[in-house]
Design a protein around this motif. Structure first.
Motif: not given
Length: 552
Positions: A6-16, A148-155, A393-400
């Motif tokens: 999980q620590s190798a593959a998730l790479n910051g996307f860990q959402l408990p 982008l992972p930091a923004i997703a983790d805050t949801i 992150a720029q592509a997702a936030i400003n590009g949508t």
């Protein structure tokens, strides 16, 4: 082993506290390998899922995919800074804490993106620019260093919770809307005027768009992940009337999420037209493309996406492991054509077929085209190539672009107008998209672009934002694109003319090198006495050069 994976593959996307169903190893490997140049899109999509229950084969696949994935730009910058200064504050824990602080509305450094000039506008100027483009609000560029992972983790976790009652409730609502339209057509088919038929098509097509969104939830494992086989079967069945392959759609959709707004990498359904694309077309095809792109026909452009999805029949595009799943996903649309179409023709003739399927199918593609165009097209949305200049992150936030609609229509469309949360995480089901969008708007409100349906926006999409000039990172119309096409063709011609000259010069240098080597070998016996002194002079000259010479 599982925690290490999980620590190798998730790479910051860990959402408990969020669920993921186990997926067979053959599906993982086949889907991830499908499509040349579409690396690790399935693995990256699964990275947004926690608590992976993986077999050894899946672990090996995801670990190799995570190792091959390029690091985000902010990680590369921090790694370089930590190596230069040996700063202990650059640890992952401190990095995560800093990312959370960046989301806390702290003063951030200005962005250096392609549309950084928007930061130089005052609020009044920015509002005027938004009105000219047809938006309610144009988002300012996202600051540097926000990932982008930091923004997703805050949801909050509540937006990831799956509710079968809501899921089947939305599906029942869409099916009920379709049933009402079909019932009216069936009862009044002999005396139903044209305008009422068009109204029924609108009702049925809108209802089926909601059904299609349920299939999309199934495709990204957000409908019923505890029953993965049933989830896939349901998604494939619901997508069959659209004549789309469930598996091919999933692969293209994941690739879109992984390569959002990347030139030459994003899925063709969302990729803009480039001048080099026009240069390779004959005049009649270029005129046809202009007719389809610069007229109201553009708002049915998803027909092209559907037509290009038929390339899945070419088995060369898929690895051996993926072929059974791709062919199986095509079996249901083909079965719908072989069973439902003859039944419609037998019951009502060609008119019944057109009224019961073709008309609603066109309405469905209208919704799909308009939402996709509005959400992914705009003069402030930059398309860049993969590399250090690309900011996810720029592509997702400003590009949508978020399109706001009346509440009742949002419910019928399963909140598909809120596409930004889907760009952050595939784990958010459609019935939670609006709540996640409201949360993001509270945290990153000034960086989001918001629109409502209006004539100015639709006019710009149809007449101004047509061909993308990647060099200047702007949209142009077809008249301006002709000049870019001519420049591109001239550059190609110059390169073709210079290629033989370069080849001749390389041949000449190789022959002269051979002659010099032969002459040097013949004279080597007579120069043995002087070689020592020459080498000593070369060493002295080498040591006397400035340090900058070593970096040339």
């Amino acid at each position: 082993m599982q925690s290490q994976m999980q620590s190798a593959a998730l790479n910051g996307f860990q959402l408990p506290n969020r669920q993921l169903a186990s997926i067979s190893s053959s599906r993982i490997s086949a889907a991830a390998a499908c499509g040349a140049g579409r690396r690790h899109h399935i693995a990256a999509a699964l990275n947004r899922r926690p608590a992976l229950q993986l077999c050894p084969h899946q672990q090996q696949h995801l670990s190799s995919a995570a190792a091959a994935a390029p690091q985000p730009r902010w990680q590369l910058r921090r790694a370089a800074a930590a190596a230069a200064a040996d700063d202990p504050a650059s640890s992952p824990a401190a990095d995560d804490q800093q990312q959370q602080q960046l989301l806390g509305q702290i003063d951030l450094p200005p962005s250096r993106s392609a549309v950084a000039w928007l930061d130089n506008l005052t609020e009044q100027q920015l509002q005027q620019q938004a009105q000219d483009w047809g938006y309610q609000q144009v988002g300012r560029p996202l600051p540097e260093g926000l990932s982008l992972p930091a923004i997703a983790d805050t949801i909050p976790d509540e937006h990831f919770e799956l509710d079968l009652v809501k899921a089947f409730g939305y599906l029942a609502l869409s099916l009920g809307l379709m049933a009402a339209g079909y019932a009216y057509l069936w009862f009044w088919h002999s005396i139903c005027p044209l305008w009422q038929q068009l109204a029924c098509w609108l009702v049925i097509g809108t209802g089926y768009f909601g059904v299609f969104q349920t299939a999309v939830d199934c495709a990204h494992f957000a409908f019923w992940p505890q029953r993965p086989v049933l989830q896939d079967v349901l998604g494939a069945v619901l997508m069959a009337p659209a004549l789309m392959s469930y598996e091919v759609f999933r692969l293209k959709y994941f690739n879109h999420l992984m390569c959002l707004n990347q030139l030459y990498e994003d899925t063709d359904a969302w990729h803009p037209i480039l001048p080099e694309d026009l240069a390779g077309l004959p005049p009649w095809r270029r005129a046809l493309l202009q007719l389809l792109s610069a007229t109201p026909l553009k708002f049915f452009s998803s027909f092209g996406q559907w037509f290009r999805s038929l390339e899945g029949f070419d088995l060369k595009l898929h690895p051996r492991e993926a072929r059974p799943w791709v062919w199986l996903s095509y079996a249901l649309p083909l079965g719908f054509i072989g069973v439902a179409w003859p039944a419609m023709v037998a019951a009502g003739g060609l008119g019944g077929w057109a009224s019961w399927w073709l008309g609603p199918w066109v309405v469905f593609h209208g919704w799909l085209s308009v939402l996709s165009l509005v959400q992914h097209t705009g003069p402030h949305i930059a398309w860049t190539e993969e590399g250090l200049t690309y900011d996810a992150a720029q592509a997702a936030i400003n590009g949508t672009v978020t399109l706001q609609l009346p509440h009742w229509l949002e419910v019928l469309l399963h909140h598909a107008n809120y596409h930004l949360p889907s760009h952050l995480s595939i784990s958010i089901p459609s019935y939670n998209l609006k709540g996640a969008q409201q949360y993001l708007q509270q945290r990153l409100g000034k960086h989001l672009t918001i629109a409502v349906p209006n004539a100015q926006l639709l006019r710009n999409l149809m007449t101004a934002w047509l061909v993308y000039d990647a060099q200047r990172q702007r949209y142009v119309d077809f008249d301006q694109a002709e000049e870019l096409v001519q420049q591109y063709q001239q550059q190609q011609q110059q390169q073709e003319e210079q290629a033989p000259l370069a080849a001749d010069s390389s041949d000449g240098s190789s022959s002269s090198g051979a002659q010099s080597s032969s002459s040097s070998s013949s004279s080597s016996s007579s120069s043995n006495g002087a070689s020592g002194s020459l080498q000593l002079q070369e060493v002295q000259q080498h040591n006397s050069r400035p340090a900058a010479a070593f970096f040339v």
